[in-house]
Design a protein around this motif. Structure first.
Motif, PDB file in Angstrom:
ATOM      1  N   ILE A  12      57.195  34.763  42.352  1.00 54.49           N
ATOM      2  CA  ILE A  12      57.834  36.077  42.460  1.00 54.49           C
ATOM      3  C   ILE A  12      56.925  37.162  41.892  1.00 54.49           C
ATOM      4  CG2 ILE A  12      59.814  37.454  41.693  1.00 54.49           C
ATOM      5  CD1 ILE A  12      61.471  34.913  41.717  1.00 54.49           C
ATOM      6  N   ALA A  13      56.306  36.878  40.737  1.00 58.10           N
ATOM      7  CA  ALA A  13      55.463  37.880  40.068  1.00 58.10           C
ATOM      8  C   ALA A  13      54.016  37.718  40.520  1.00 58.10           C
ATOM      9  CB  ALA A  13      55.578  37.728  38.553  1.00 58.10           C
ATOM     10  N   ALA A  14      53.754  37.985  41.794  1.00 59.71           N
ATOM     11  CA  ALA A  14      52.406  37.851  42.320  1.00 59.71           C
ATOM     12  C   ALA A  14      51.504  38.960  41.792  1.00 59.71           C
ATOM     13  CB  ALA A  14      52.437  37.879  43.845  1.00 59.71           C
ATOM     14  N   PHE A  15      50.192  38.697  41.759  1.00 57.20           N
ATOM     15  CA  PHE A  15      49.235  39.709  41.349  1.00 57.20           C
ATOM     16  C   PHE A  15      49.104  40.756  42.459  1.00 57.20           C
ATOM     17  CE2 PHE A  15      47.160  35.871  39.178  1.00 57.20           C
ATOM     18  CZ  PHE A  15      47.936  36.040  38.041  1.00 57.20           C
ATOM     19  N   PRO A  16      48.589  41.945  42.115  1.00 59.53           N
ATOM     20  CA  PRO A  16      48.379  42.959  43.157  1.00 59.53           C
ATOM     21  C   PRO A  16      47.456  42.424  44.248  1.00 59.53           C
ATOM     22  CG  PRO A  16      48.153  43.919  40.978  1.00 59.53           C
ATOM     23  CD  PRO A  16      48.253  42.434  40.770  1.00 59.53           C
ATOM     24  N   PRO A  17      47.709  42.725  45.520  1.00 59.43           N
ATOM     25  CA  PRO A  17      46.865  42.199  46.602  1.00 59.43           C
ATOM     26  C   PRO A  17      45.444  42.718  46.516  1.00 59.43           C
ATOM     27  CG  PRO A  17      48.361  43.893  47.421  1.00 59.43           C
ATOM     28  CD  PRO A  17      48.799  43.586  46.021  1.00 59.43           C
ATOM     29  N   ARG A  18      44.491  41.845  46.832  1.00 60.40           N
ATOM     30  CA  ARG A  18      43.057  42.160  46.895  1.00 60.40           C
ATOM     31  C   ARG A  18      42.506  42.681  45.566  1.00 60.40           C
ATOM     32  NH1 ARG A  18      45.713  43.990  51.052  1.00 60.40           N
ATOM     33  NH2 ARG A  18      45.786  46.108  50.260  1.00 60.40           N
ATOM     34  N   ILE A  19      43.191  42.382  44.474  1.00 58.69           N
ATOM     35  CA  ILE A  19      42.760  42.888  43.175  1.00 58.69           C
ATOM     36  C   ILE A  19      41.497  42.185  42.688  1.00 58.69           C
ATOM     37  CG2 ILE A  19      43.976  41.339  41.579  1.00 58.69           C
ATOM     38  CD1 ILE A  19      43.992  45.198  41.466  1.00 58.69           C
ATOM     39  N   GLU A  20      41.226  40.974  43.223  1.00 60.60           N
ATOM     40  CA  GLU A  20      40.020  40.244  42.826  1.00 60.60           C
ATOM     41  C   GLU A  20      38.760  41.052  43.155  1.00 60.60           C
ATOM     42  OE1 GLU A  20      42.585  39.208  44.786  1.00 60.60           O
ATOM     43  OE2 GLU A  20      42.399  37.039  45.100  1.00 60.60           O
TER      44      GLU A  20
ATOM     45  N   PHE B  72      44.201  36.832  36.207  1.00 59.15           N
ATOM     46  CA  PHE B  72      44.181  38.289  36.351  1.00 59.15           C
ATOM     47  C   PHE B  72      43.863  38.936  35.008  1.00 59.15           C
ATOM     48  CE2 PHE B  72      46.934  42.252  36.398  1.00 59.15           C
ATOM     49  CZ  PHE B  72      45.998  43.032  37.056  1.00 59.15           C
ATOM     50  N   ALA B  73      44.563  38.497  33.931  1.00 58.68           N
ATOM     51  CA  ALA B  73      44.342  39.078  32.607  1.00 58.68           C
ATOM     52  C   ALA B  73      42.927  38.801  32.114  1.00 58.68           C
ATOM     53  CB  ALA B  73      45.366  38.518  31.621  1.00 58.68           C
ATOM     54  N   VAL B  74      42.455  37.568  32.282  1.00 51.06           N
ATOM     55  CA  VAL B  74      41.106  37.220  31.822  1.00 51.06           C
ATOM     56  C   VAL B  74      40.064  38.035  32.579  1.00 51.06           C
ATOM     57  CG1 VAL B  74      39.385  35.365  31.681  1.00 51.06           C
ATOM     58  CG2 VAL B  74      41.776  34.897  31.111  1.00 51.06           C
ATOM     59  N   GLY B  75      40.256  38.197  33.898  1.00 49.28           N
ATOM     60  CA  GLY B  75      39.318  38.985  34.686  1.00 49.28           C
ATOM     61  C   GLY B  75      39.282  40.437  34.252  1.00 49.28           C
ATOM     62  N   VAL B  76      40.451  41.016  33.991  1.00 52.20           N
ATOM     63  CA  VAL B  76      40.524  42.409  33.561  1.00 52.20           C
ATOM     64  C   VAL B  76      39.872  42.586  32.195  1.00 52.20           C
ATOM     65  CG1 VAL B  76      42.096  44.253  32.849  1.00 52.20           C
ATOM     66  CG2 VAL B  76      42.558  42.966  34.937  1.00 52.20           C
ATOM     67  N   ILE B  77      40.159  41.672  31.274  1.00 54.49           N
ATOM     68  CA  ILE B  77      39.578  41.769  29.929  1.00 54.49           C
ATOM     69  C   ILE B  77      38.069  41.639  29.997  1.00 54.49           C
ATOM     70  CG2 ILE B  77      39.395  40.575  27.701  1.00 54.49           C
ATOM     71  CD1 ILE B  77      42.423  39.965  27.996  1.00 54.49           C
ATOM     72  N   ALA B  78      37.563  40.686  30.793  1.00 53.14           N
ATOM     73  CA  ALA B  78      36.117  40.512  30.934  1.00 53.14           C
ATOM     74  C   ALA B  78      35.473  41.761  31.523  1.00 53.14           C
ATOM     75  CB  ALA B  78      35.819  39.296  31.807  1.00 53.14           C
ATOM     76  N   ALA B  79      36.151  42.377  32.504  1.00 58.88           N
ATOM     77  CA  ALA B  79      35.593  43.573  33.131  1.00 58.88           C
ATOM     78  C   ALA B  79      35.663  44.795  32.225  1.00 58.88           C
ATOM     79  CB  ALA B  79      36.332  43.867  34.440  1.00 58.88           C
ATOM     80  N   GLY B  80      36.652  44.824  31.328  1.00 63.92           N
ATOM     81  CA  GLY B  80      36.863  46.020  30.524  1.00 63.92           C
ATOM     82  C   GLY B  80      36.322  45.984  29.122  1.00 63.92           C
ATOM     83  N   ILE B  81      35.922  44.805  28.638  1.00 62.75           N
ATOM     84  CA  ILE B  81      35.552  44.691  27.224  1.00 62.75           C
ATOM     85  C   ILE B  81      34.253  45.434  26.909  1.00 62.75           C
ATOM     86  CG2 ILE B  81      34.256  42.532  27.457  1.00 62.75           C
ATOM     87  CD1 ILE B  81      35.558  41.688  24.775  1.00 62.75           C
ATOM     88  N   ALA B  82      33.350  45.563  27.886  1.00 67.81           N
ATOM     89  CA  ALA B  82      32.072  46.237  27.613  1.00 67.81           C
ATOM     90  C   ALA B  82      32.271  47.712  27.304  1.00 67.81           C
ATOM     91  CB  ALA B  82      31.136  46.066  28.808  1.00 67.81           C
TER      92      ALA B  82
ATOM     93  N   PHE C 246      44.873  33.067  40.687  1.00 66.40           N
ATOM     94  CA  PHE C 246      44.998  33.890  41.886  1.00 66.40           C
ATOM     95  C   PHE C 246      45.474  33.045  43.064  1.00 66.40           C
ATOM     96  CE2 PHE C 246      41.946  36.589  39.541  1.00 66.40           C
ATOM     97  CZ  PHE C 246      42.610  37.795  39.648  1.00 66.40           C
ATOM     98  N   LEU C 247      45.175  31.759  43.053  1.00 66.90           N
ATOM     99  CA  LEU C 247      45.585  30.892  44.153  1.00 66.90           C
ATOM    100  C   LEU C 247      47.086  30.628  44.119  1.00 66.90           C
ATOM    101  CD1 LEU C 247      42.700  28.264  44.180  1.00 66.90           C
ATOM    102  CD2 LEU C 247      42.935  30.339  45.530  1.00 66.90           C
ATOM    103  N   GLY C 248      47.650  30.496  42.910  1.00 67.30           N
ATOM    104  CA  GLY C 248      49.068  30.190  42.794  1.00 67.30           C
ATOM    105  C   GLY C 248      49.964  31.406  42.819  1.00 67.30           C
ATOM    106  N   ALA C 249      49.412  32.580  42.509  1.00 70.16           N
ATOM    107  CA  ALA C 249      50.240  33.784  42.382  1.00 70.16           C
ATOM    108  C   ALA C 249      51.017  34.145  43.637  1.00 70.16           C
ATOM    109  CB  ALA C 249      49.378  34.965  41.941  1.00 70.16           C
TER     110      ALA C 249
END
Length: 299
Positions: free
Chosen positions: A179-187, A235-245, A172-175
Motif C-alpha cells: 500500500i505504501a509504495a515509493f514515489p514512481p521513478r524516484i530511483e 528509499f531512505a538509505v538512498g536518500v541519506i546517501a545522496a544527501g549526506i554530502a 524498491f522491488l517490493g514497494a
C-alpha cells in the motif's frame, strides 16, 4: 443510483488491477452483489471494454467520523483499470457511446480490432517490466561476484546495490506490491543526486553506505521511525546517501526526496552537525596558528 459519486483508479499495468481492487476492499465496504468485473463479460473471441467496478460505501465505524462528515452511508462507485484500458474506454465512450449513432459492422470491427491491439500492447509492456527485473537480478549477481564495480550507476544498478547492501530493508522491488509504495521513478532522481555529489559507481556508493557517518545517520533515522537500523528502507538509505554530502543543498534541490518529515529532520540535523564540525575546525585552526614576531624597530 450507485454512481452519483464516483472515482477512478488507473494503474500502469493491467496485472495490478486486482491488487488495487483488493486494497480498496480492505478500506471500504464493497457490495459484491452489485459490483461487476467487466473483464469477465468478454468471451475469449471478444475485445472491448475492460474495467472493475466496485460499488462501495464507508465502513460503519467511519460513517460518523467528523473526517467524513456529509458522506455517511452514501454509496459510490470506484472504477479500476489500466492506462491502456482507460485509453480505449475514453475513445470508445466519446465516439460510439455518446454519439448515439448505429455504426455499421465494419466500424464495429475496427473498434474491436483496436481493443485487441491495445491488449497485445499490455502483454508487451508486461514483458518489458519483467526485463527490468531480470536486469536488476543480473547486476546484483555481478556485484556479488565483485564484477562491474566501476561501471556507471543507473536506476537498475542502484536497486541492485541496495538489494545487496540492505537485504532486510523494504526494497524498491517490493514497494509496488504494498500500500505504501515509493514515489514512481524516484530511483532515477536518487541516481542524479548521487552523481551531483560525485558518486557514480557501485564501488563508491557501497563505500559511502558503509561509512561510519552514513551509518550514524541511518541509525538516527531508524530510531525516529522506531525500527532497527538494518530495516531502513532502500528509499531512505538512498536518500541519506545522496544527501549526506551536502544536506542543505540536497533539501533545496530535491524537495521530492526530502518530503517526508522524518527524513527532513534527519537531513536538517546532518546539516547542523556539518556546520558545527566546520566551525569547530575553524576554531582549532585559529588557536593553532603560530604568532609572528614583530621586527624590532631600527630606531
Amino acid at each position: 443510483m450507485t454512481d452519483q459519486l464516483a472515482a477512478r483508479v488507473i494503474s500502469y499495468y493491467d496485472e495490478d488491477v486486482d491488487t488495487i481492487a483488493e486494497i480498496l476492499r480492505s478500506k471500504f465496504y464493497v457490495d459484491e452483489m452489485r459490483s461487476v468485473d467487466k473483464r469477465t463479460d468478454l468471451t475469449t473471441r471478444e475485445f472491448g471494454y475492460k474495467s472493475v467496478h466496485l460499488i462501495a460505501r464507508l465502513r460503519k465505524s467511519e460513517q460518523s467520523s467528523p473526517q467524513y462528515a456529509g458522506f455517511g452511508s452514501q454509496v459510490f462507485e470506484i472504477q479500476v483499470r489500466s492506462i491502456l484500458e482507460h485509453t480505449w474506454a475514453e475513445i470508445d465512450h466519446e465516439i460510439r457511446y455518446k454519439a448515439g449513432i448505429e455504426f455499421p459492422d465494419i466500424t464495429q470491427r475496427r473498434f474491436a480490432a483496436l481493443a485487441g491491439a491495445l491488449e497485445i500492447l499490455e502483454g508487451q509492456f508486461r514483458i518489458l517490466r519483467g526485463s527490468r527485473l531480470e536486469l536488476i537480478a543480473h547486476y546484483r549477481a555481478r556485484y556479488a561476484d565483485g564484477e562491474d564495480r566501476d561501471s556507471d550507476l543507473d536506476a537498475a544498478r542502484l536497486v541492485a546495490v541496495l538489494e545487496l547492501c540492505c537485504p532486510n530493508g523494504a526494497s524498491f522491488l517490493g514497494a509496488p506490491s504494498t500500500i505504501a509504495a515509493f514515489p514512481p521513478r524516484i530511483e532515477a532522481v536518487i541516481v542524479e543526486a548521487l552523481q551531483r555529489n560525485g558518486i557514480t559507481t557501485e564501488r563508491q556508493l557501497r563505500k559511502l553506505i558503509n561509512a561510519s557517518a552514513t551509518r550514524r545517520v541511518i541509525a538516527q533515522f531508524a530510531q525516529r521511525m522506531r525500527i532497527a537500523p538494518d530495516q531502513a528502507s532502500h528509499f531512505a538509505v538512498g536518500v541519506i546517501a545522496a544527501g549526506i554530502a551536502d544536506p542543505k543543498r540536497f533539501v533545496n534541490d530535491y524537495p521530492e526526496l526530502a518530503a517526508d518529515s522524518e527524513m527532513r529532520a534527519v537531513l536538517a540535523e546532518c546539516a547542523a552537525r556539518r556546520f558545527r564540525r566546520a566551525a569547530s575546525r575553524a576554531k582549532r585552526l585559529r588557536t593553532k596558528r603560530p604568532r609572528t614576531r614583530r621586527k624590532a624597530s631600527p630606531n
